[in-house]
Every structure is written in structure tokens, then in C-alpha cells.
Design an enzyme around this catalytic site. Structure first.
Site, PDB file in Angstrom:
ATOM      1  N   ASN A   1       0.807  -1.224   0.000  1.00 10.98           N
ATOM      2  CA  ASN A   1       0.000   0.000   0.000  1.00 10.98           C
ATOM      3  C   ASN A   1       0.843   1.278   0.000  1.00 10.98           C
ATOM      4  O   ASN A   1       0.358   2.345  -0.372  1.00 10.98           O
ATOM      5  CB  ASN A   1      -0.941   0.013   1.213  1.00 10.98           C
ATOM      6  CG  ASN A   1      -2.193  -0.811   0.944  1.00 10.98           C
ATOM      7  OD1 ASN A   1      -2.544  -1.054  -0.210  1.00 10.98           O
ATOM      8  ND2 ASN A   1      -2.868  -1.248   2.004  1.00 10.98           N
TER       9      ASN A   1
ATOM     10  N   HIS B   1      -1.473  -7.814   5.468  1.00  5.01           N
ATOM     11  CA  HIS B   1      -0.107  -7.284   5.454  1.00  5.01           C
ATOM     12  C   HIS B   1       0.060  -6.075   4.532  1.00  5.01           C
ATOM     13  O   HIS B   1       1.109  -5.932   3.871  1.00  5.01           O
ATOM     14  CB  HIS B   1       0.887  -8.394   5.060  1.00  5.01           C
ATOM     15  CG  HIS B   1       0.591  -9.693   5.730  1.00  5.01           C
ATOM     16  ND1 HIS B   1      -0.132 -10.701   5.132  1.00  5.01           N
ATOM     17  CD2 HIS B   1       0.863 -10.123   6.969  1.00  5.01           C
ATOM     18  CE1 HIS B   1      -0.278 -11.704   5.976  1.00  5.01           C
ATOM     19  NE2 HIS B   1       0.311 -11.385   7.103  1.00  5.01           N
ATOM     20  N   CYS B   2      -0.958  -5.233   4.475  1.00  2.16           N
ATOM     21  CA  CYS B   2      -0.928  -4.022   3.621  1.00  2.16           C
ATOM     22  C   CYS B   2      -0.640  -4.371   2.163  1.00  2.16           C
ATOM     23  O   CYS B   2      -0.068  -3.549   1.438  1.00  2.16           O
ATOM     24  CB  CYS B   2       0.117  -3.013   4.092  1.00  2.16           C
ATOM     25  SG  CYS B   2      -0.137  -2.442   5.762  1.00  2.16           S
ATOM     26  N   ALA B   3      -0.990  -5.578   1.752  1.00  2.00           N
ATOM     27  CA  ALA B   3      -0.656  -5.990   0.380  1.00  2.00           C
ATOM     28  C   ALA B   3      -1.853  -6.652  -0.300  1.00  2.00           C
ATOM     29  O   ALA B   3      -1.762  -7.792  -0.772  1.00  2.00           O
ATOM     30  CB  ALA B   3       0.544  -6.939   0.417  1.00  2.00           C
TER      31      ALA B   3
END
Ligand code: PLP
Length: 394
Positions: free
Chosen positions: A110, A349-351
Site C-alpha cells: 500500500n 499485510h498491507c498488500a
């Protein structure tokens, strides 16, 4: 014991969340942070009294050590940033404008995906390419896309924070440069975990967290900008050089991109970590590789688990993300923490882009990040705990 109460359960004894942030730190780091508060007072590159001059010297020495660790020949090309997120925001907002076209890897964090989304709303065309099953960017597709239309930048993470895959950054840089595009790399999960030689790699911009594999404190990171790659500043203001009557940001590096009082404790801490890595980094990487493989093979030996990304023995950074065919990964992470004192991370995981590519957007994954301080006992205890949890023995 409740899933929302962070205070109960076994205290953390095994730390496997190095992908989020490294802990503990190697010798010298906390002393260096403390030295900024105890000995190195004053404002570096501002005052001319002895203490400020001495502090400026310590900052210069830290910058030089980090630059040399990362293969940056001219330390002024390495600017301090609060982290990789800010570094990526600076580069993307500072280099791209409406009408530009960029081609980007499928699995960006992100820290890149969100600034790009905002730029897309402002007229930047963003084209994402897909991946091989190992989670590696499809180089042929990247080349086709870059050739298809004039492209301002190729953007890719150096290594994945979800699958641990190491992306073919050198090949992508060649493709970018052959097509008059610039190469921008998110190196957050690469620094410290793999050898990085930025001059040899030839990328135009590369950002990195200081607090992950580089083993420094939180709140500090670096951005390498190749000479001639000149994004607009994200933040302008007071600097230690280039004072003029006009309120214009100086164009000299590194000051141009370092407005405001510097994070001296963070910089000196990161400098000490770079010093440690210069001496011990290669042995540390060997250990990480062995532990990662042990965990990877161990998890694959437990019924119902699959591991995302490269197969055992294929190159990767020390991250293992796993999903289970029937057990919820959030529940497994919760039990690992509360019953066994093992810290790891479940979720996205911000992904989300990467999870979409792996088909794990709904389930998320259980991510183990291995790093400084981990031992083979940590891995074996974790595997035992996983066996008990999925075997219903927790
Ligand atoms: N990029 C990747 C691939 C990451 O994994 C992270 C952190 O998790 C970031 C960027 C953000 O880094 P920072 O915490 O330094 O802002």
C-alpha cells in the site's frame, strides 16, 4: 482470554514478525540512539558551536556508512526519510503528473499502491502486470506493456512482503531504461536481507525502511536518488544549507529533501545498525536463509498448509506466508501468541494486490518474518505449536 484484549496470555518469547519491524536490535543501536539524546545535542548543520558541529559529523558518518552498505558511491544521493512509505510518496508525487503512464508490478504494498491510486485519480495512467505462480513479476509482460506506449516509469518492489519473492529488478531496470522510462523500487523488505548494490543495479530511485532488515529504529528510512533523478520535494522548509533571502528550497542534496530538524536519534541508530551489518550481515543472511528453509519445509510437512511464493531452496527473503485449508489464519496467529508466546502476523499485510494475485484476499495469510535474534529452537517451537493447533491439541 479474549481476542481483543492485548494484555493476557503467555508473554512474547519468540519474535517472528521481522517483516513488520525488526526486534531486537543488534549491539550498538540503542547506545547510538541514546548518544543522540545524551552526547550529541544541538541541531546538526544548523549551529556552529562545537556540539552541533560534532552532531553534524556523526550524522555525516552515519549517512556514509549506510551509503556504503547499499553501494551508493556518493552519500549525498542518499537522503533520510521517516520511512519507506514517505520515500515512495516523495518519489511518486514528485516525479509523476497527469498524462504520465506507469507500469507497475502486481504485488505492490500500500505504500506504493495507495499513492498510485491517488495519482490515477489525478490523471496518471497506471498499468499493473501479473506474476508467475512463484510470485515473481512476469518480465515478458512487463516488457510488452512498457513498449506498448510511452512510459514514464516502471515501478516494482525489490522483494515481496507477502511471498518473500525477490523480483528481477536488474532486468526490469534494463527494460525501463531501454524504453526511456525511469525505474522506481520499493526496497523496504530488501535492505539488510539481501546484498544491495544500488550503483550496480542502476535504478533511479530506491526507498527503504530503516527499521526492518536494516535493523535500525522506527521512524527513519532512506531514499536513494540517482544523480539526475530530481523529483519535486514533498516537504519544503528549513534546511542546513542553501539559505537565501527568497523562500526557495535549495536544490543541493541531501538538504533539498530533508527539510525540518532531522531525526538524529533515528539516524545515529540506523548508522550503528549499518555498521553492524557491514561486519556481520553476510553471516546473518546465511542464518536467516537456513532458518527460513527450516520453517518452510516444516510447515509444508504439516497437513493442510500451503506456503505462498517460491519453493524451498528458491531465492527469497526470510518471509514465509502460509494458509491452511480449514483453519482460520487469524485464529492460528491468536493461539500462537496467547498460548505459546509466539509473535507473527495474520491478515493482508498491507498488500491486497498481492493477496488478490495469490487468491488469498478473503482468507489472508499467516506471515512469519525471520531475522536478527532468531534461532533454530524458535523455528522448532513454532512448528510444534502449529502442529498442536491444527491438530486440535492447543
Ligand atoms: N513497502 C513494503 C514492501 C513494506 O513491507 C513496508 C512495510 O511493511 C513498507 C513499504 C512501508 O515501510 P515503512 O514502515 O518504512 O513506511
Amino acid at each position: 482470554m479474549s481476542e481483543t484484549d492485548g494484555t493476557e496470555g503467555k508473554p512474547t518469547t519468540i519474535y517472528l514478525d521481522h517483516g513488520a519491524t525488526s526486534w531486537p536490535k543488534p549491539p550498538g543501536v540503542s547506545d547510538a540512539v541514546a548518544s543522540a539524546l545524551i552526547r550529541h545535542g544541538g541541531n546538526p548543520d544548523r549551529g556552529t558551536y562545537q556540539m552541533a558541529v560534532e552532531t553534524a559529523r556523526a550524522v555525516r558518518s552515519a549517512r556514509g556508512g549506510i551509503a556504503s552498505l547499499l553501494g551508493v558511491s556518493s552519500a549525498k544521493d542518499l537522503v533520510f526519510q521517516p520511512g519507506c512509505t514517505q520515500a515512495m510518496n516523495l518519489v511518486l508525487a514528485g516525479l509523476l503528473s497527469a498524462g504520465d503512464r506507469v507500469v507497475v508490478g502486481f504485488s505492490e504494498h500500500n505504500a506504493v499502491a495507495r499513492p498510485l491510486h491517488r495519482l490515477a485519480q489525478r490523471g496518471v495512467e497506471v498499468v499493473a502486470v501479473s506474476a508467475t505462480p512463484s510470485g515473481i513479476v512476469d518480465v515478458d509482460e512487463m516488457e510488452r506493456e512498457v513498449r506498448r506506449a510511452p512510459t514514464r516509469a516502471v515501478i516494482c518492489q525489490h522483494t515481496s512482503n507477502l511471498s518473500g519473492a525477490i523480483q528481477p529488478v536488474a532486468d526490469l531496470t534494463d527494460i525501463a531504461h531501454e524504453n526511456d522510462a525511469i525505474m522506481i523500487v520499493d526496497g523496504a523488505q530488501a535492505g539488510g536481507h539481501i546484498p544491495v548494490d544500488l550503483s550496480a543495479l542502476g535504478v533511479d530511485a530506491w526507498g527503504c525502511s530503516g527499521h526492518k532488515g536494516l535493523l535500525g529504529p522506527q521512524g527513519i528510512g532512506v531514499l536513494y536518488l540517482r544523480e539526475g533523478c530530481e523529483p519535486d520535494e514533498l516537504v519544503v522548509g528549513g534546511t542546513g544549507a542553501g539559505m537565501s533571502e527568497e523562500p526557495l528550497q535549495p536544490k543541493v542534496r541531501p538538504e533539498r529533501y530533508e527539510a525540518g530538524t532531522m531525526n538524529t536519534p533515528g539516524i545515529l541508530g540506523l548508522g550503528a545498525a549499518a555498521h553492524w551489518l557491514a561486519e556481520h550481515g553476510s553471516a546473518q543472511r546465511g542464518l536467516e536463509e537456513a532458518l527460513t528453509r527450516r520453517l518452510h519445509e516444516g510447515i509444508l510437512g504439516i497437513d493442510g498448509f500451503t506456503v505462498l511464493g517460491p519453493k524451498p531452496g528458491e531465492p527469497r527473503v526470510p518471509i514465509i506466508s502460509a494458509v491452511h485449508e480449514s483453519e482460520d489464519t487469524g485464529r492460528i496467529a491468536f493461539l500462537l501468541d496467547r498460548q505459546y508466546g509466539i509473535a507473527c502476523r495474520a491478515g493482508l499485510h498491507c498488500a491486497p494486490w498481492a493477496h488478490r494475485a495469490f487468491g488469498t484476499l478473503k482468507s489472508g495469510a499467516l506471515r512469519f518474518g525471520i531475522g536478527y535474534g532468531n534461532t533454530s529452537e524458535d523455528i522448532d517451537c513454532t512448528l510444534d505449536a502449529l502442529r498442536r493447533i491444527v491438530g486440535g491439541l492447543e
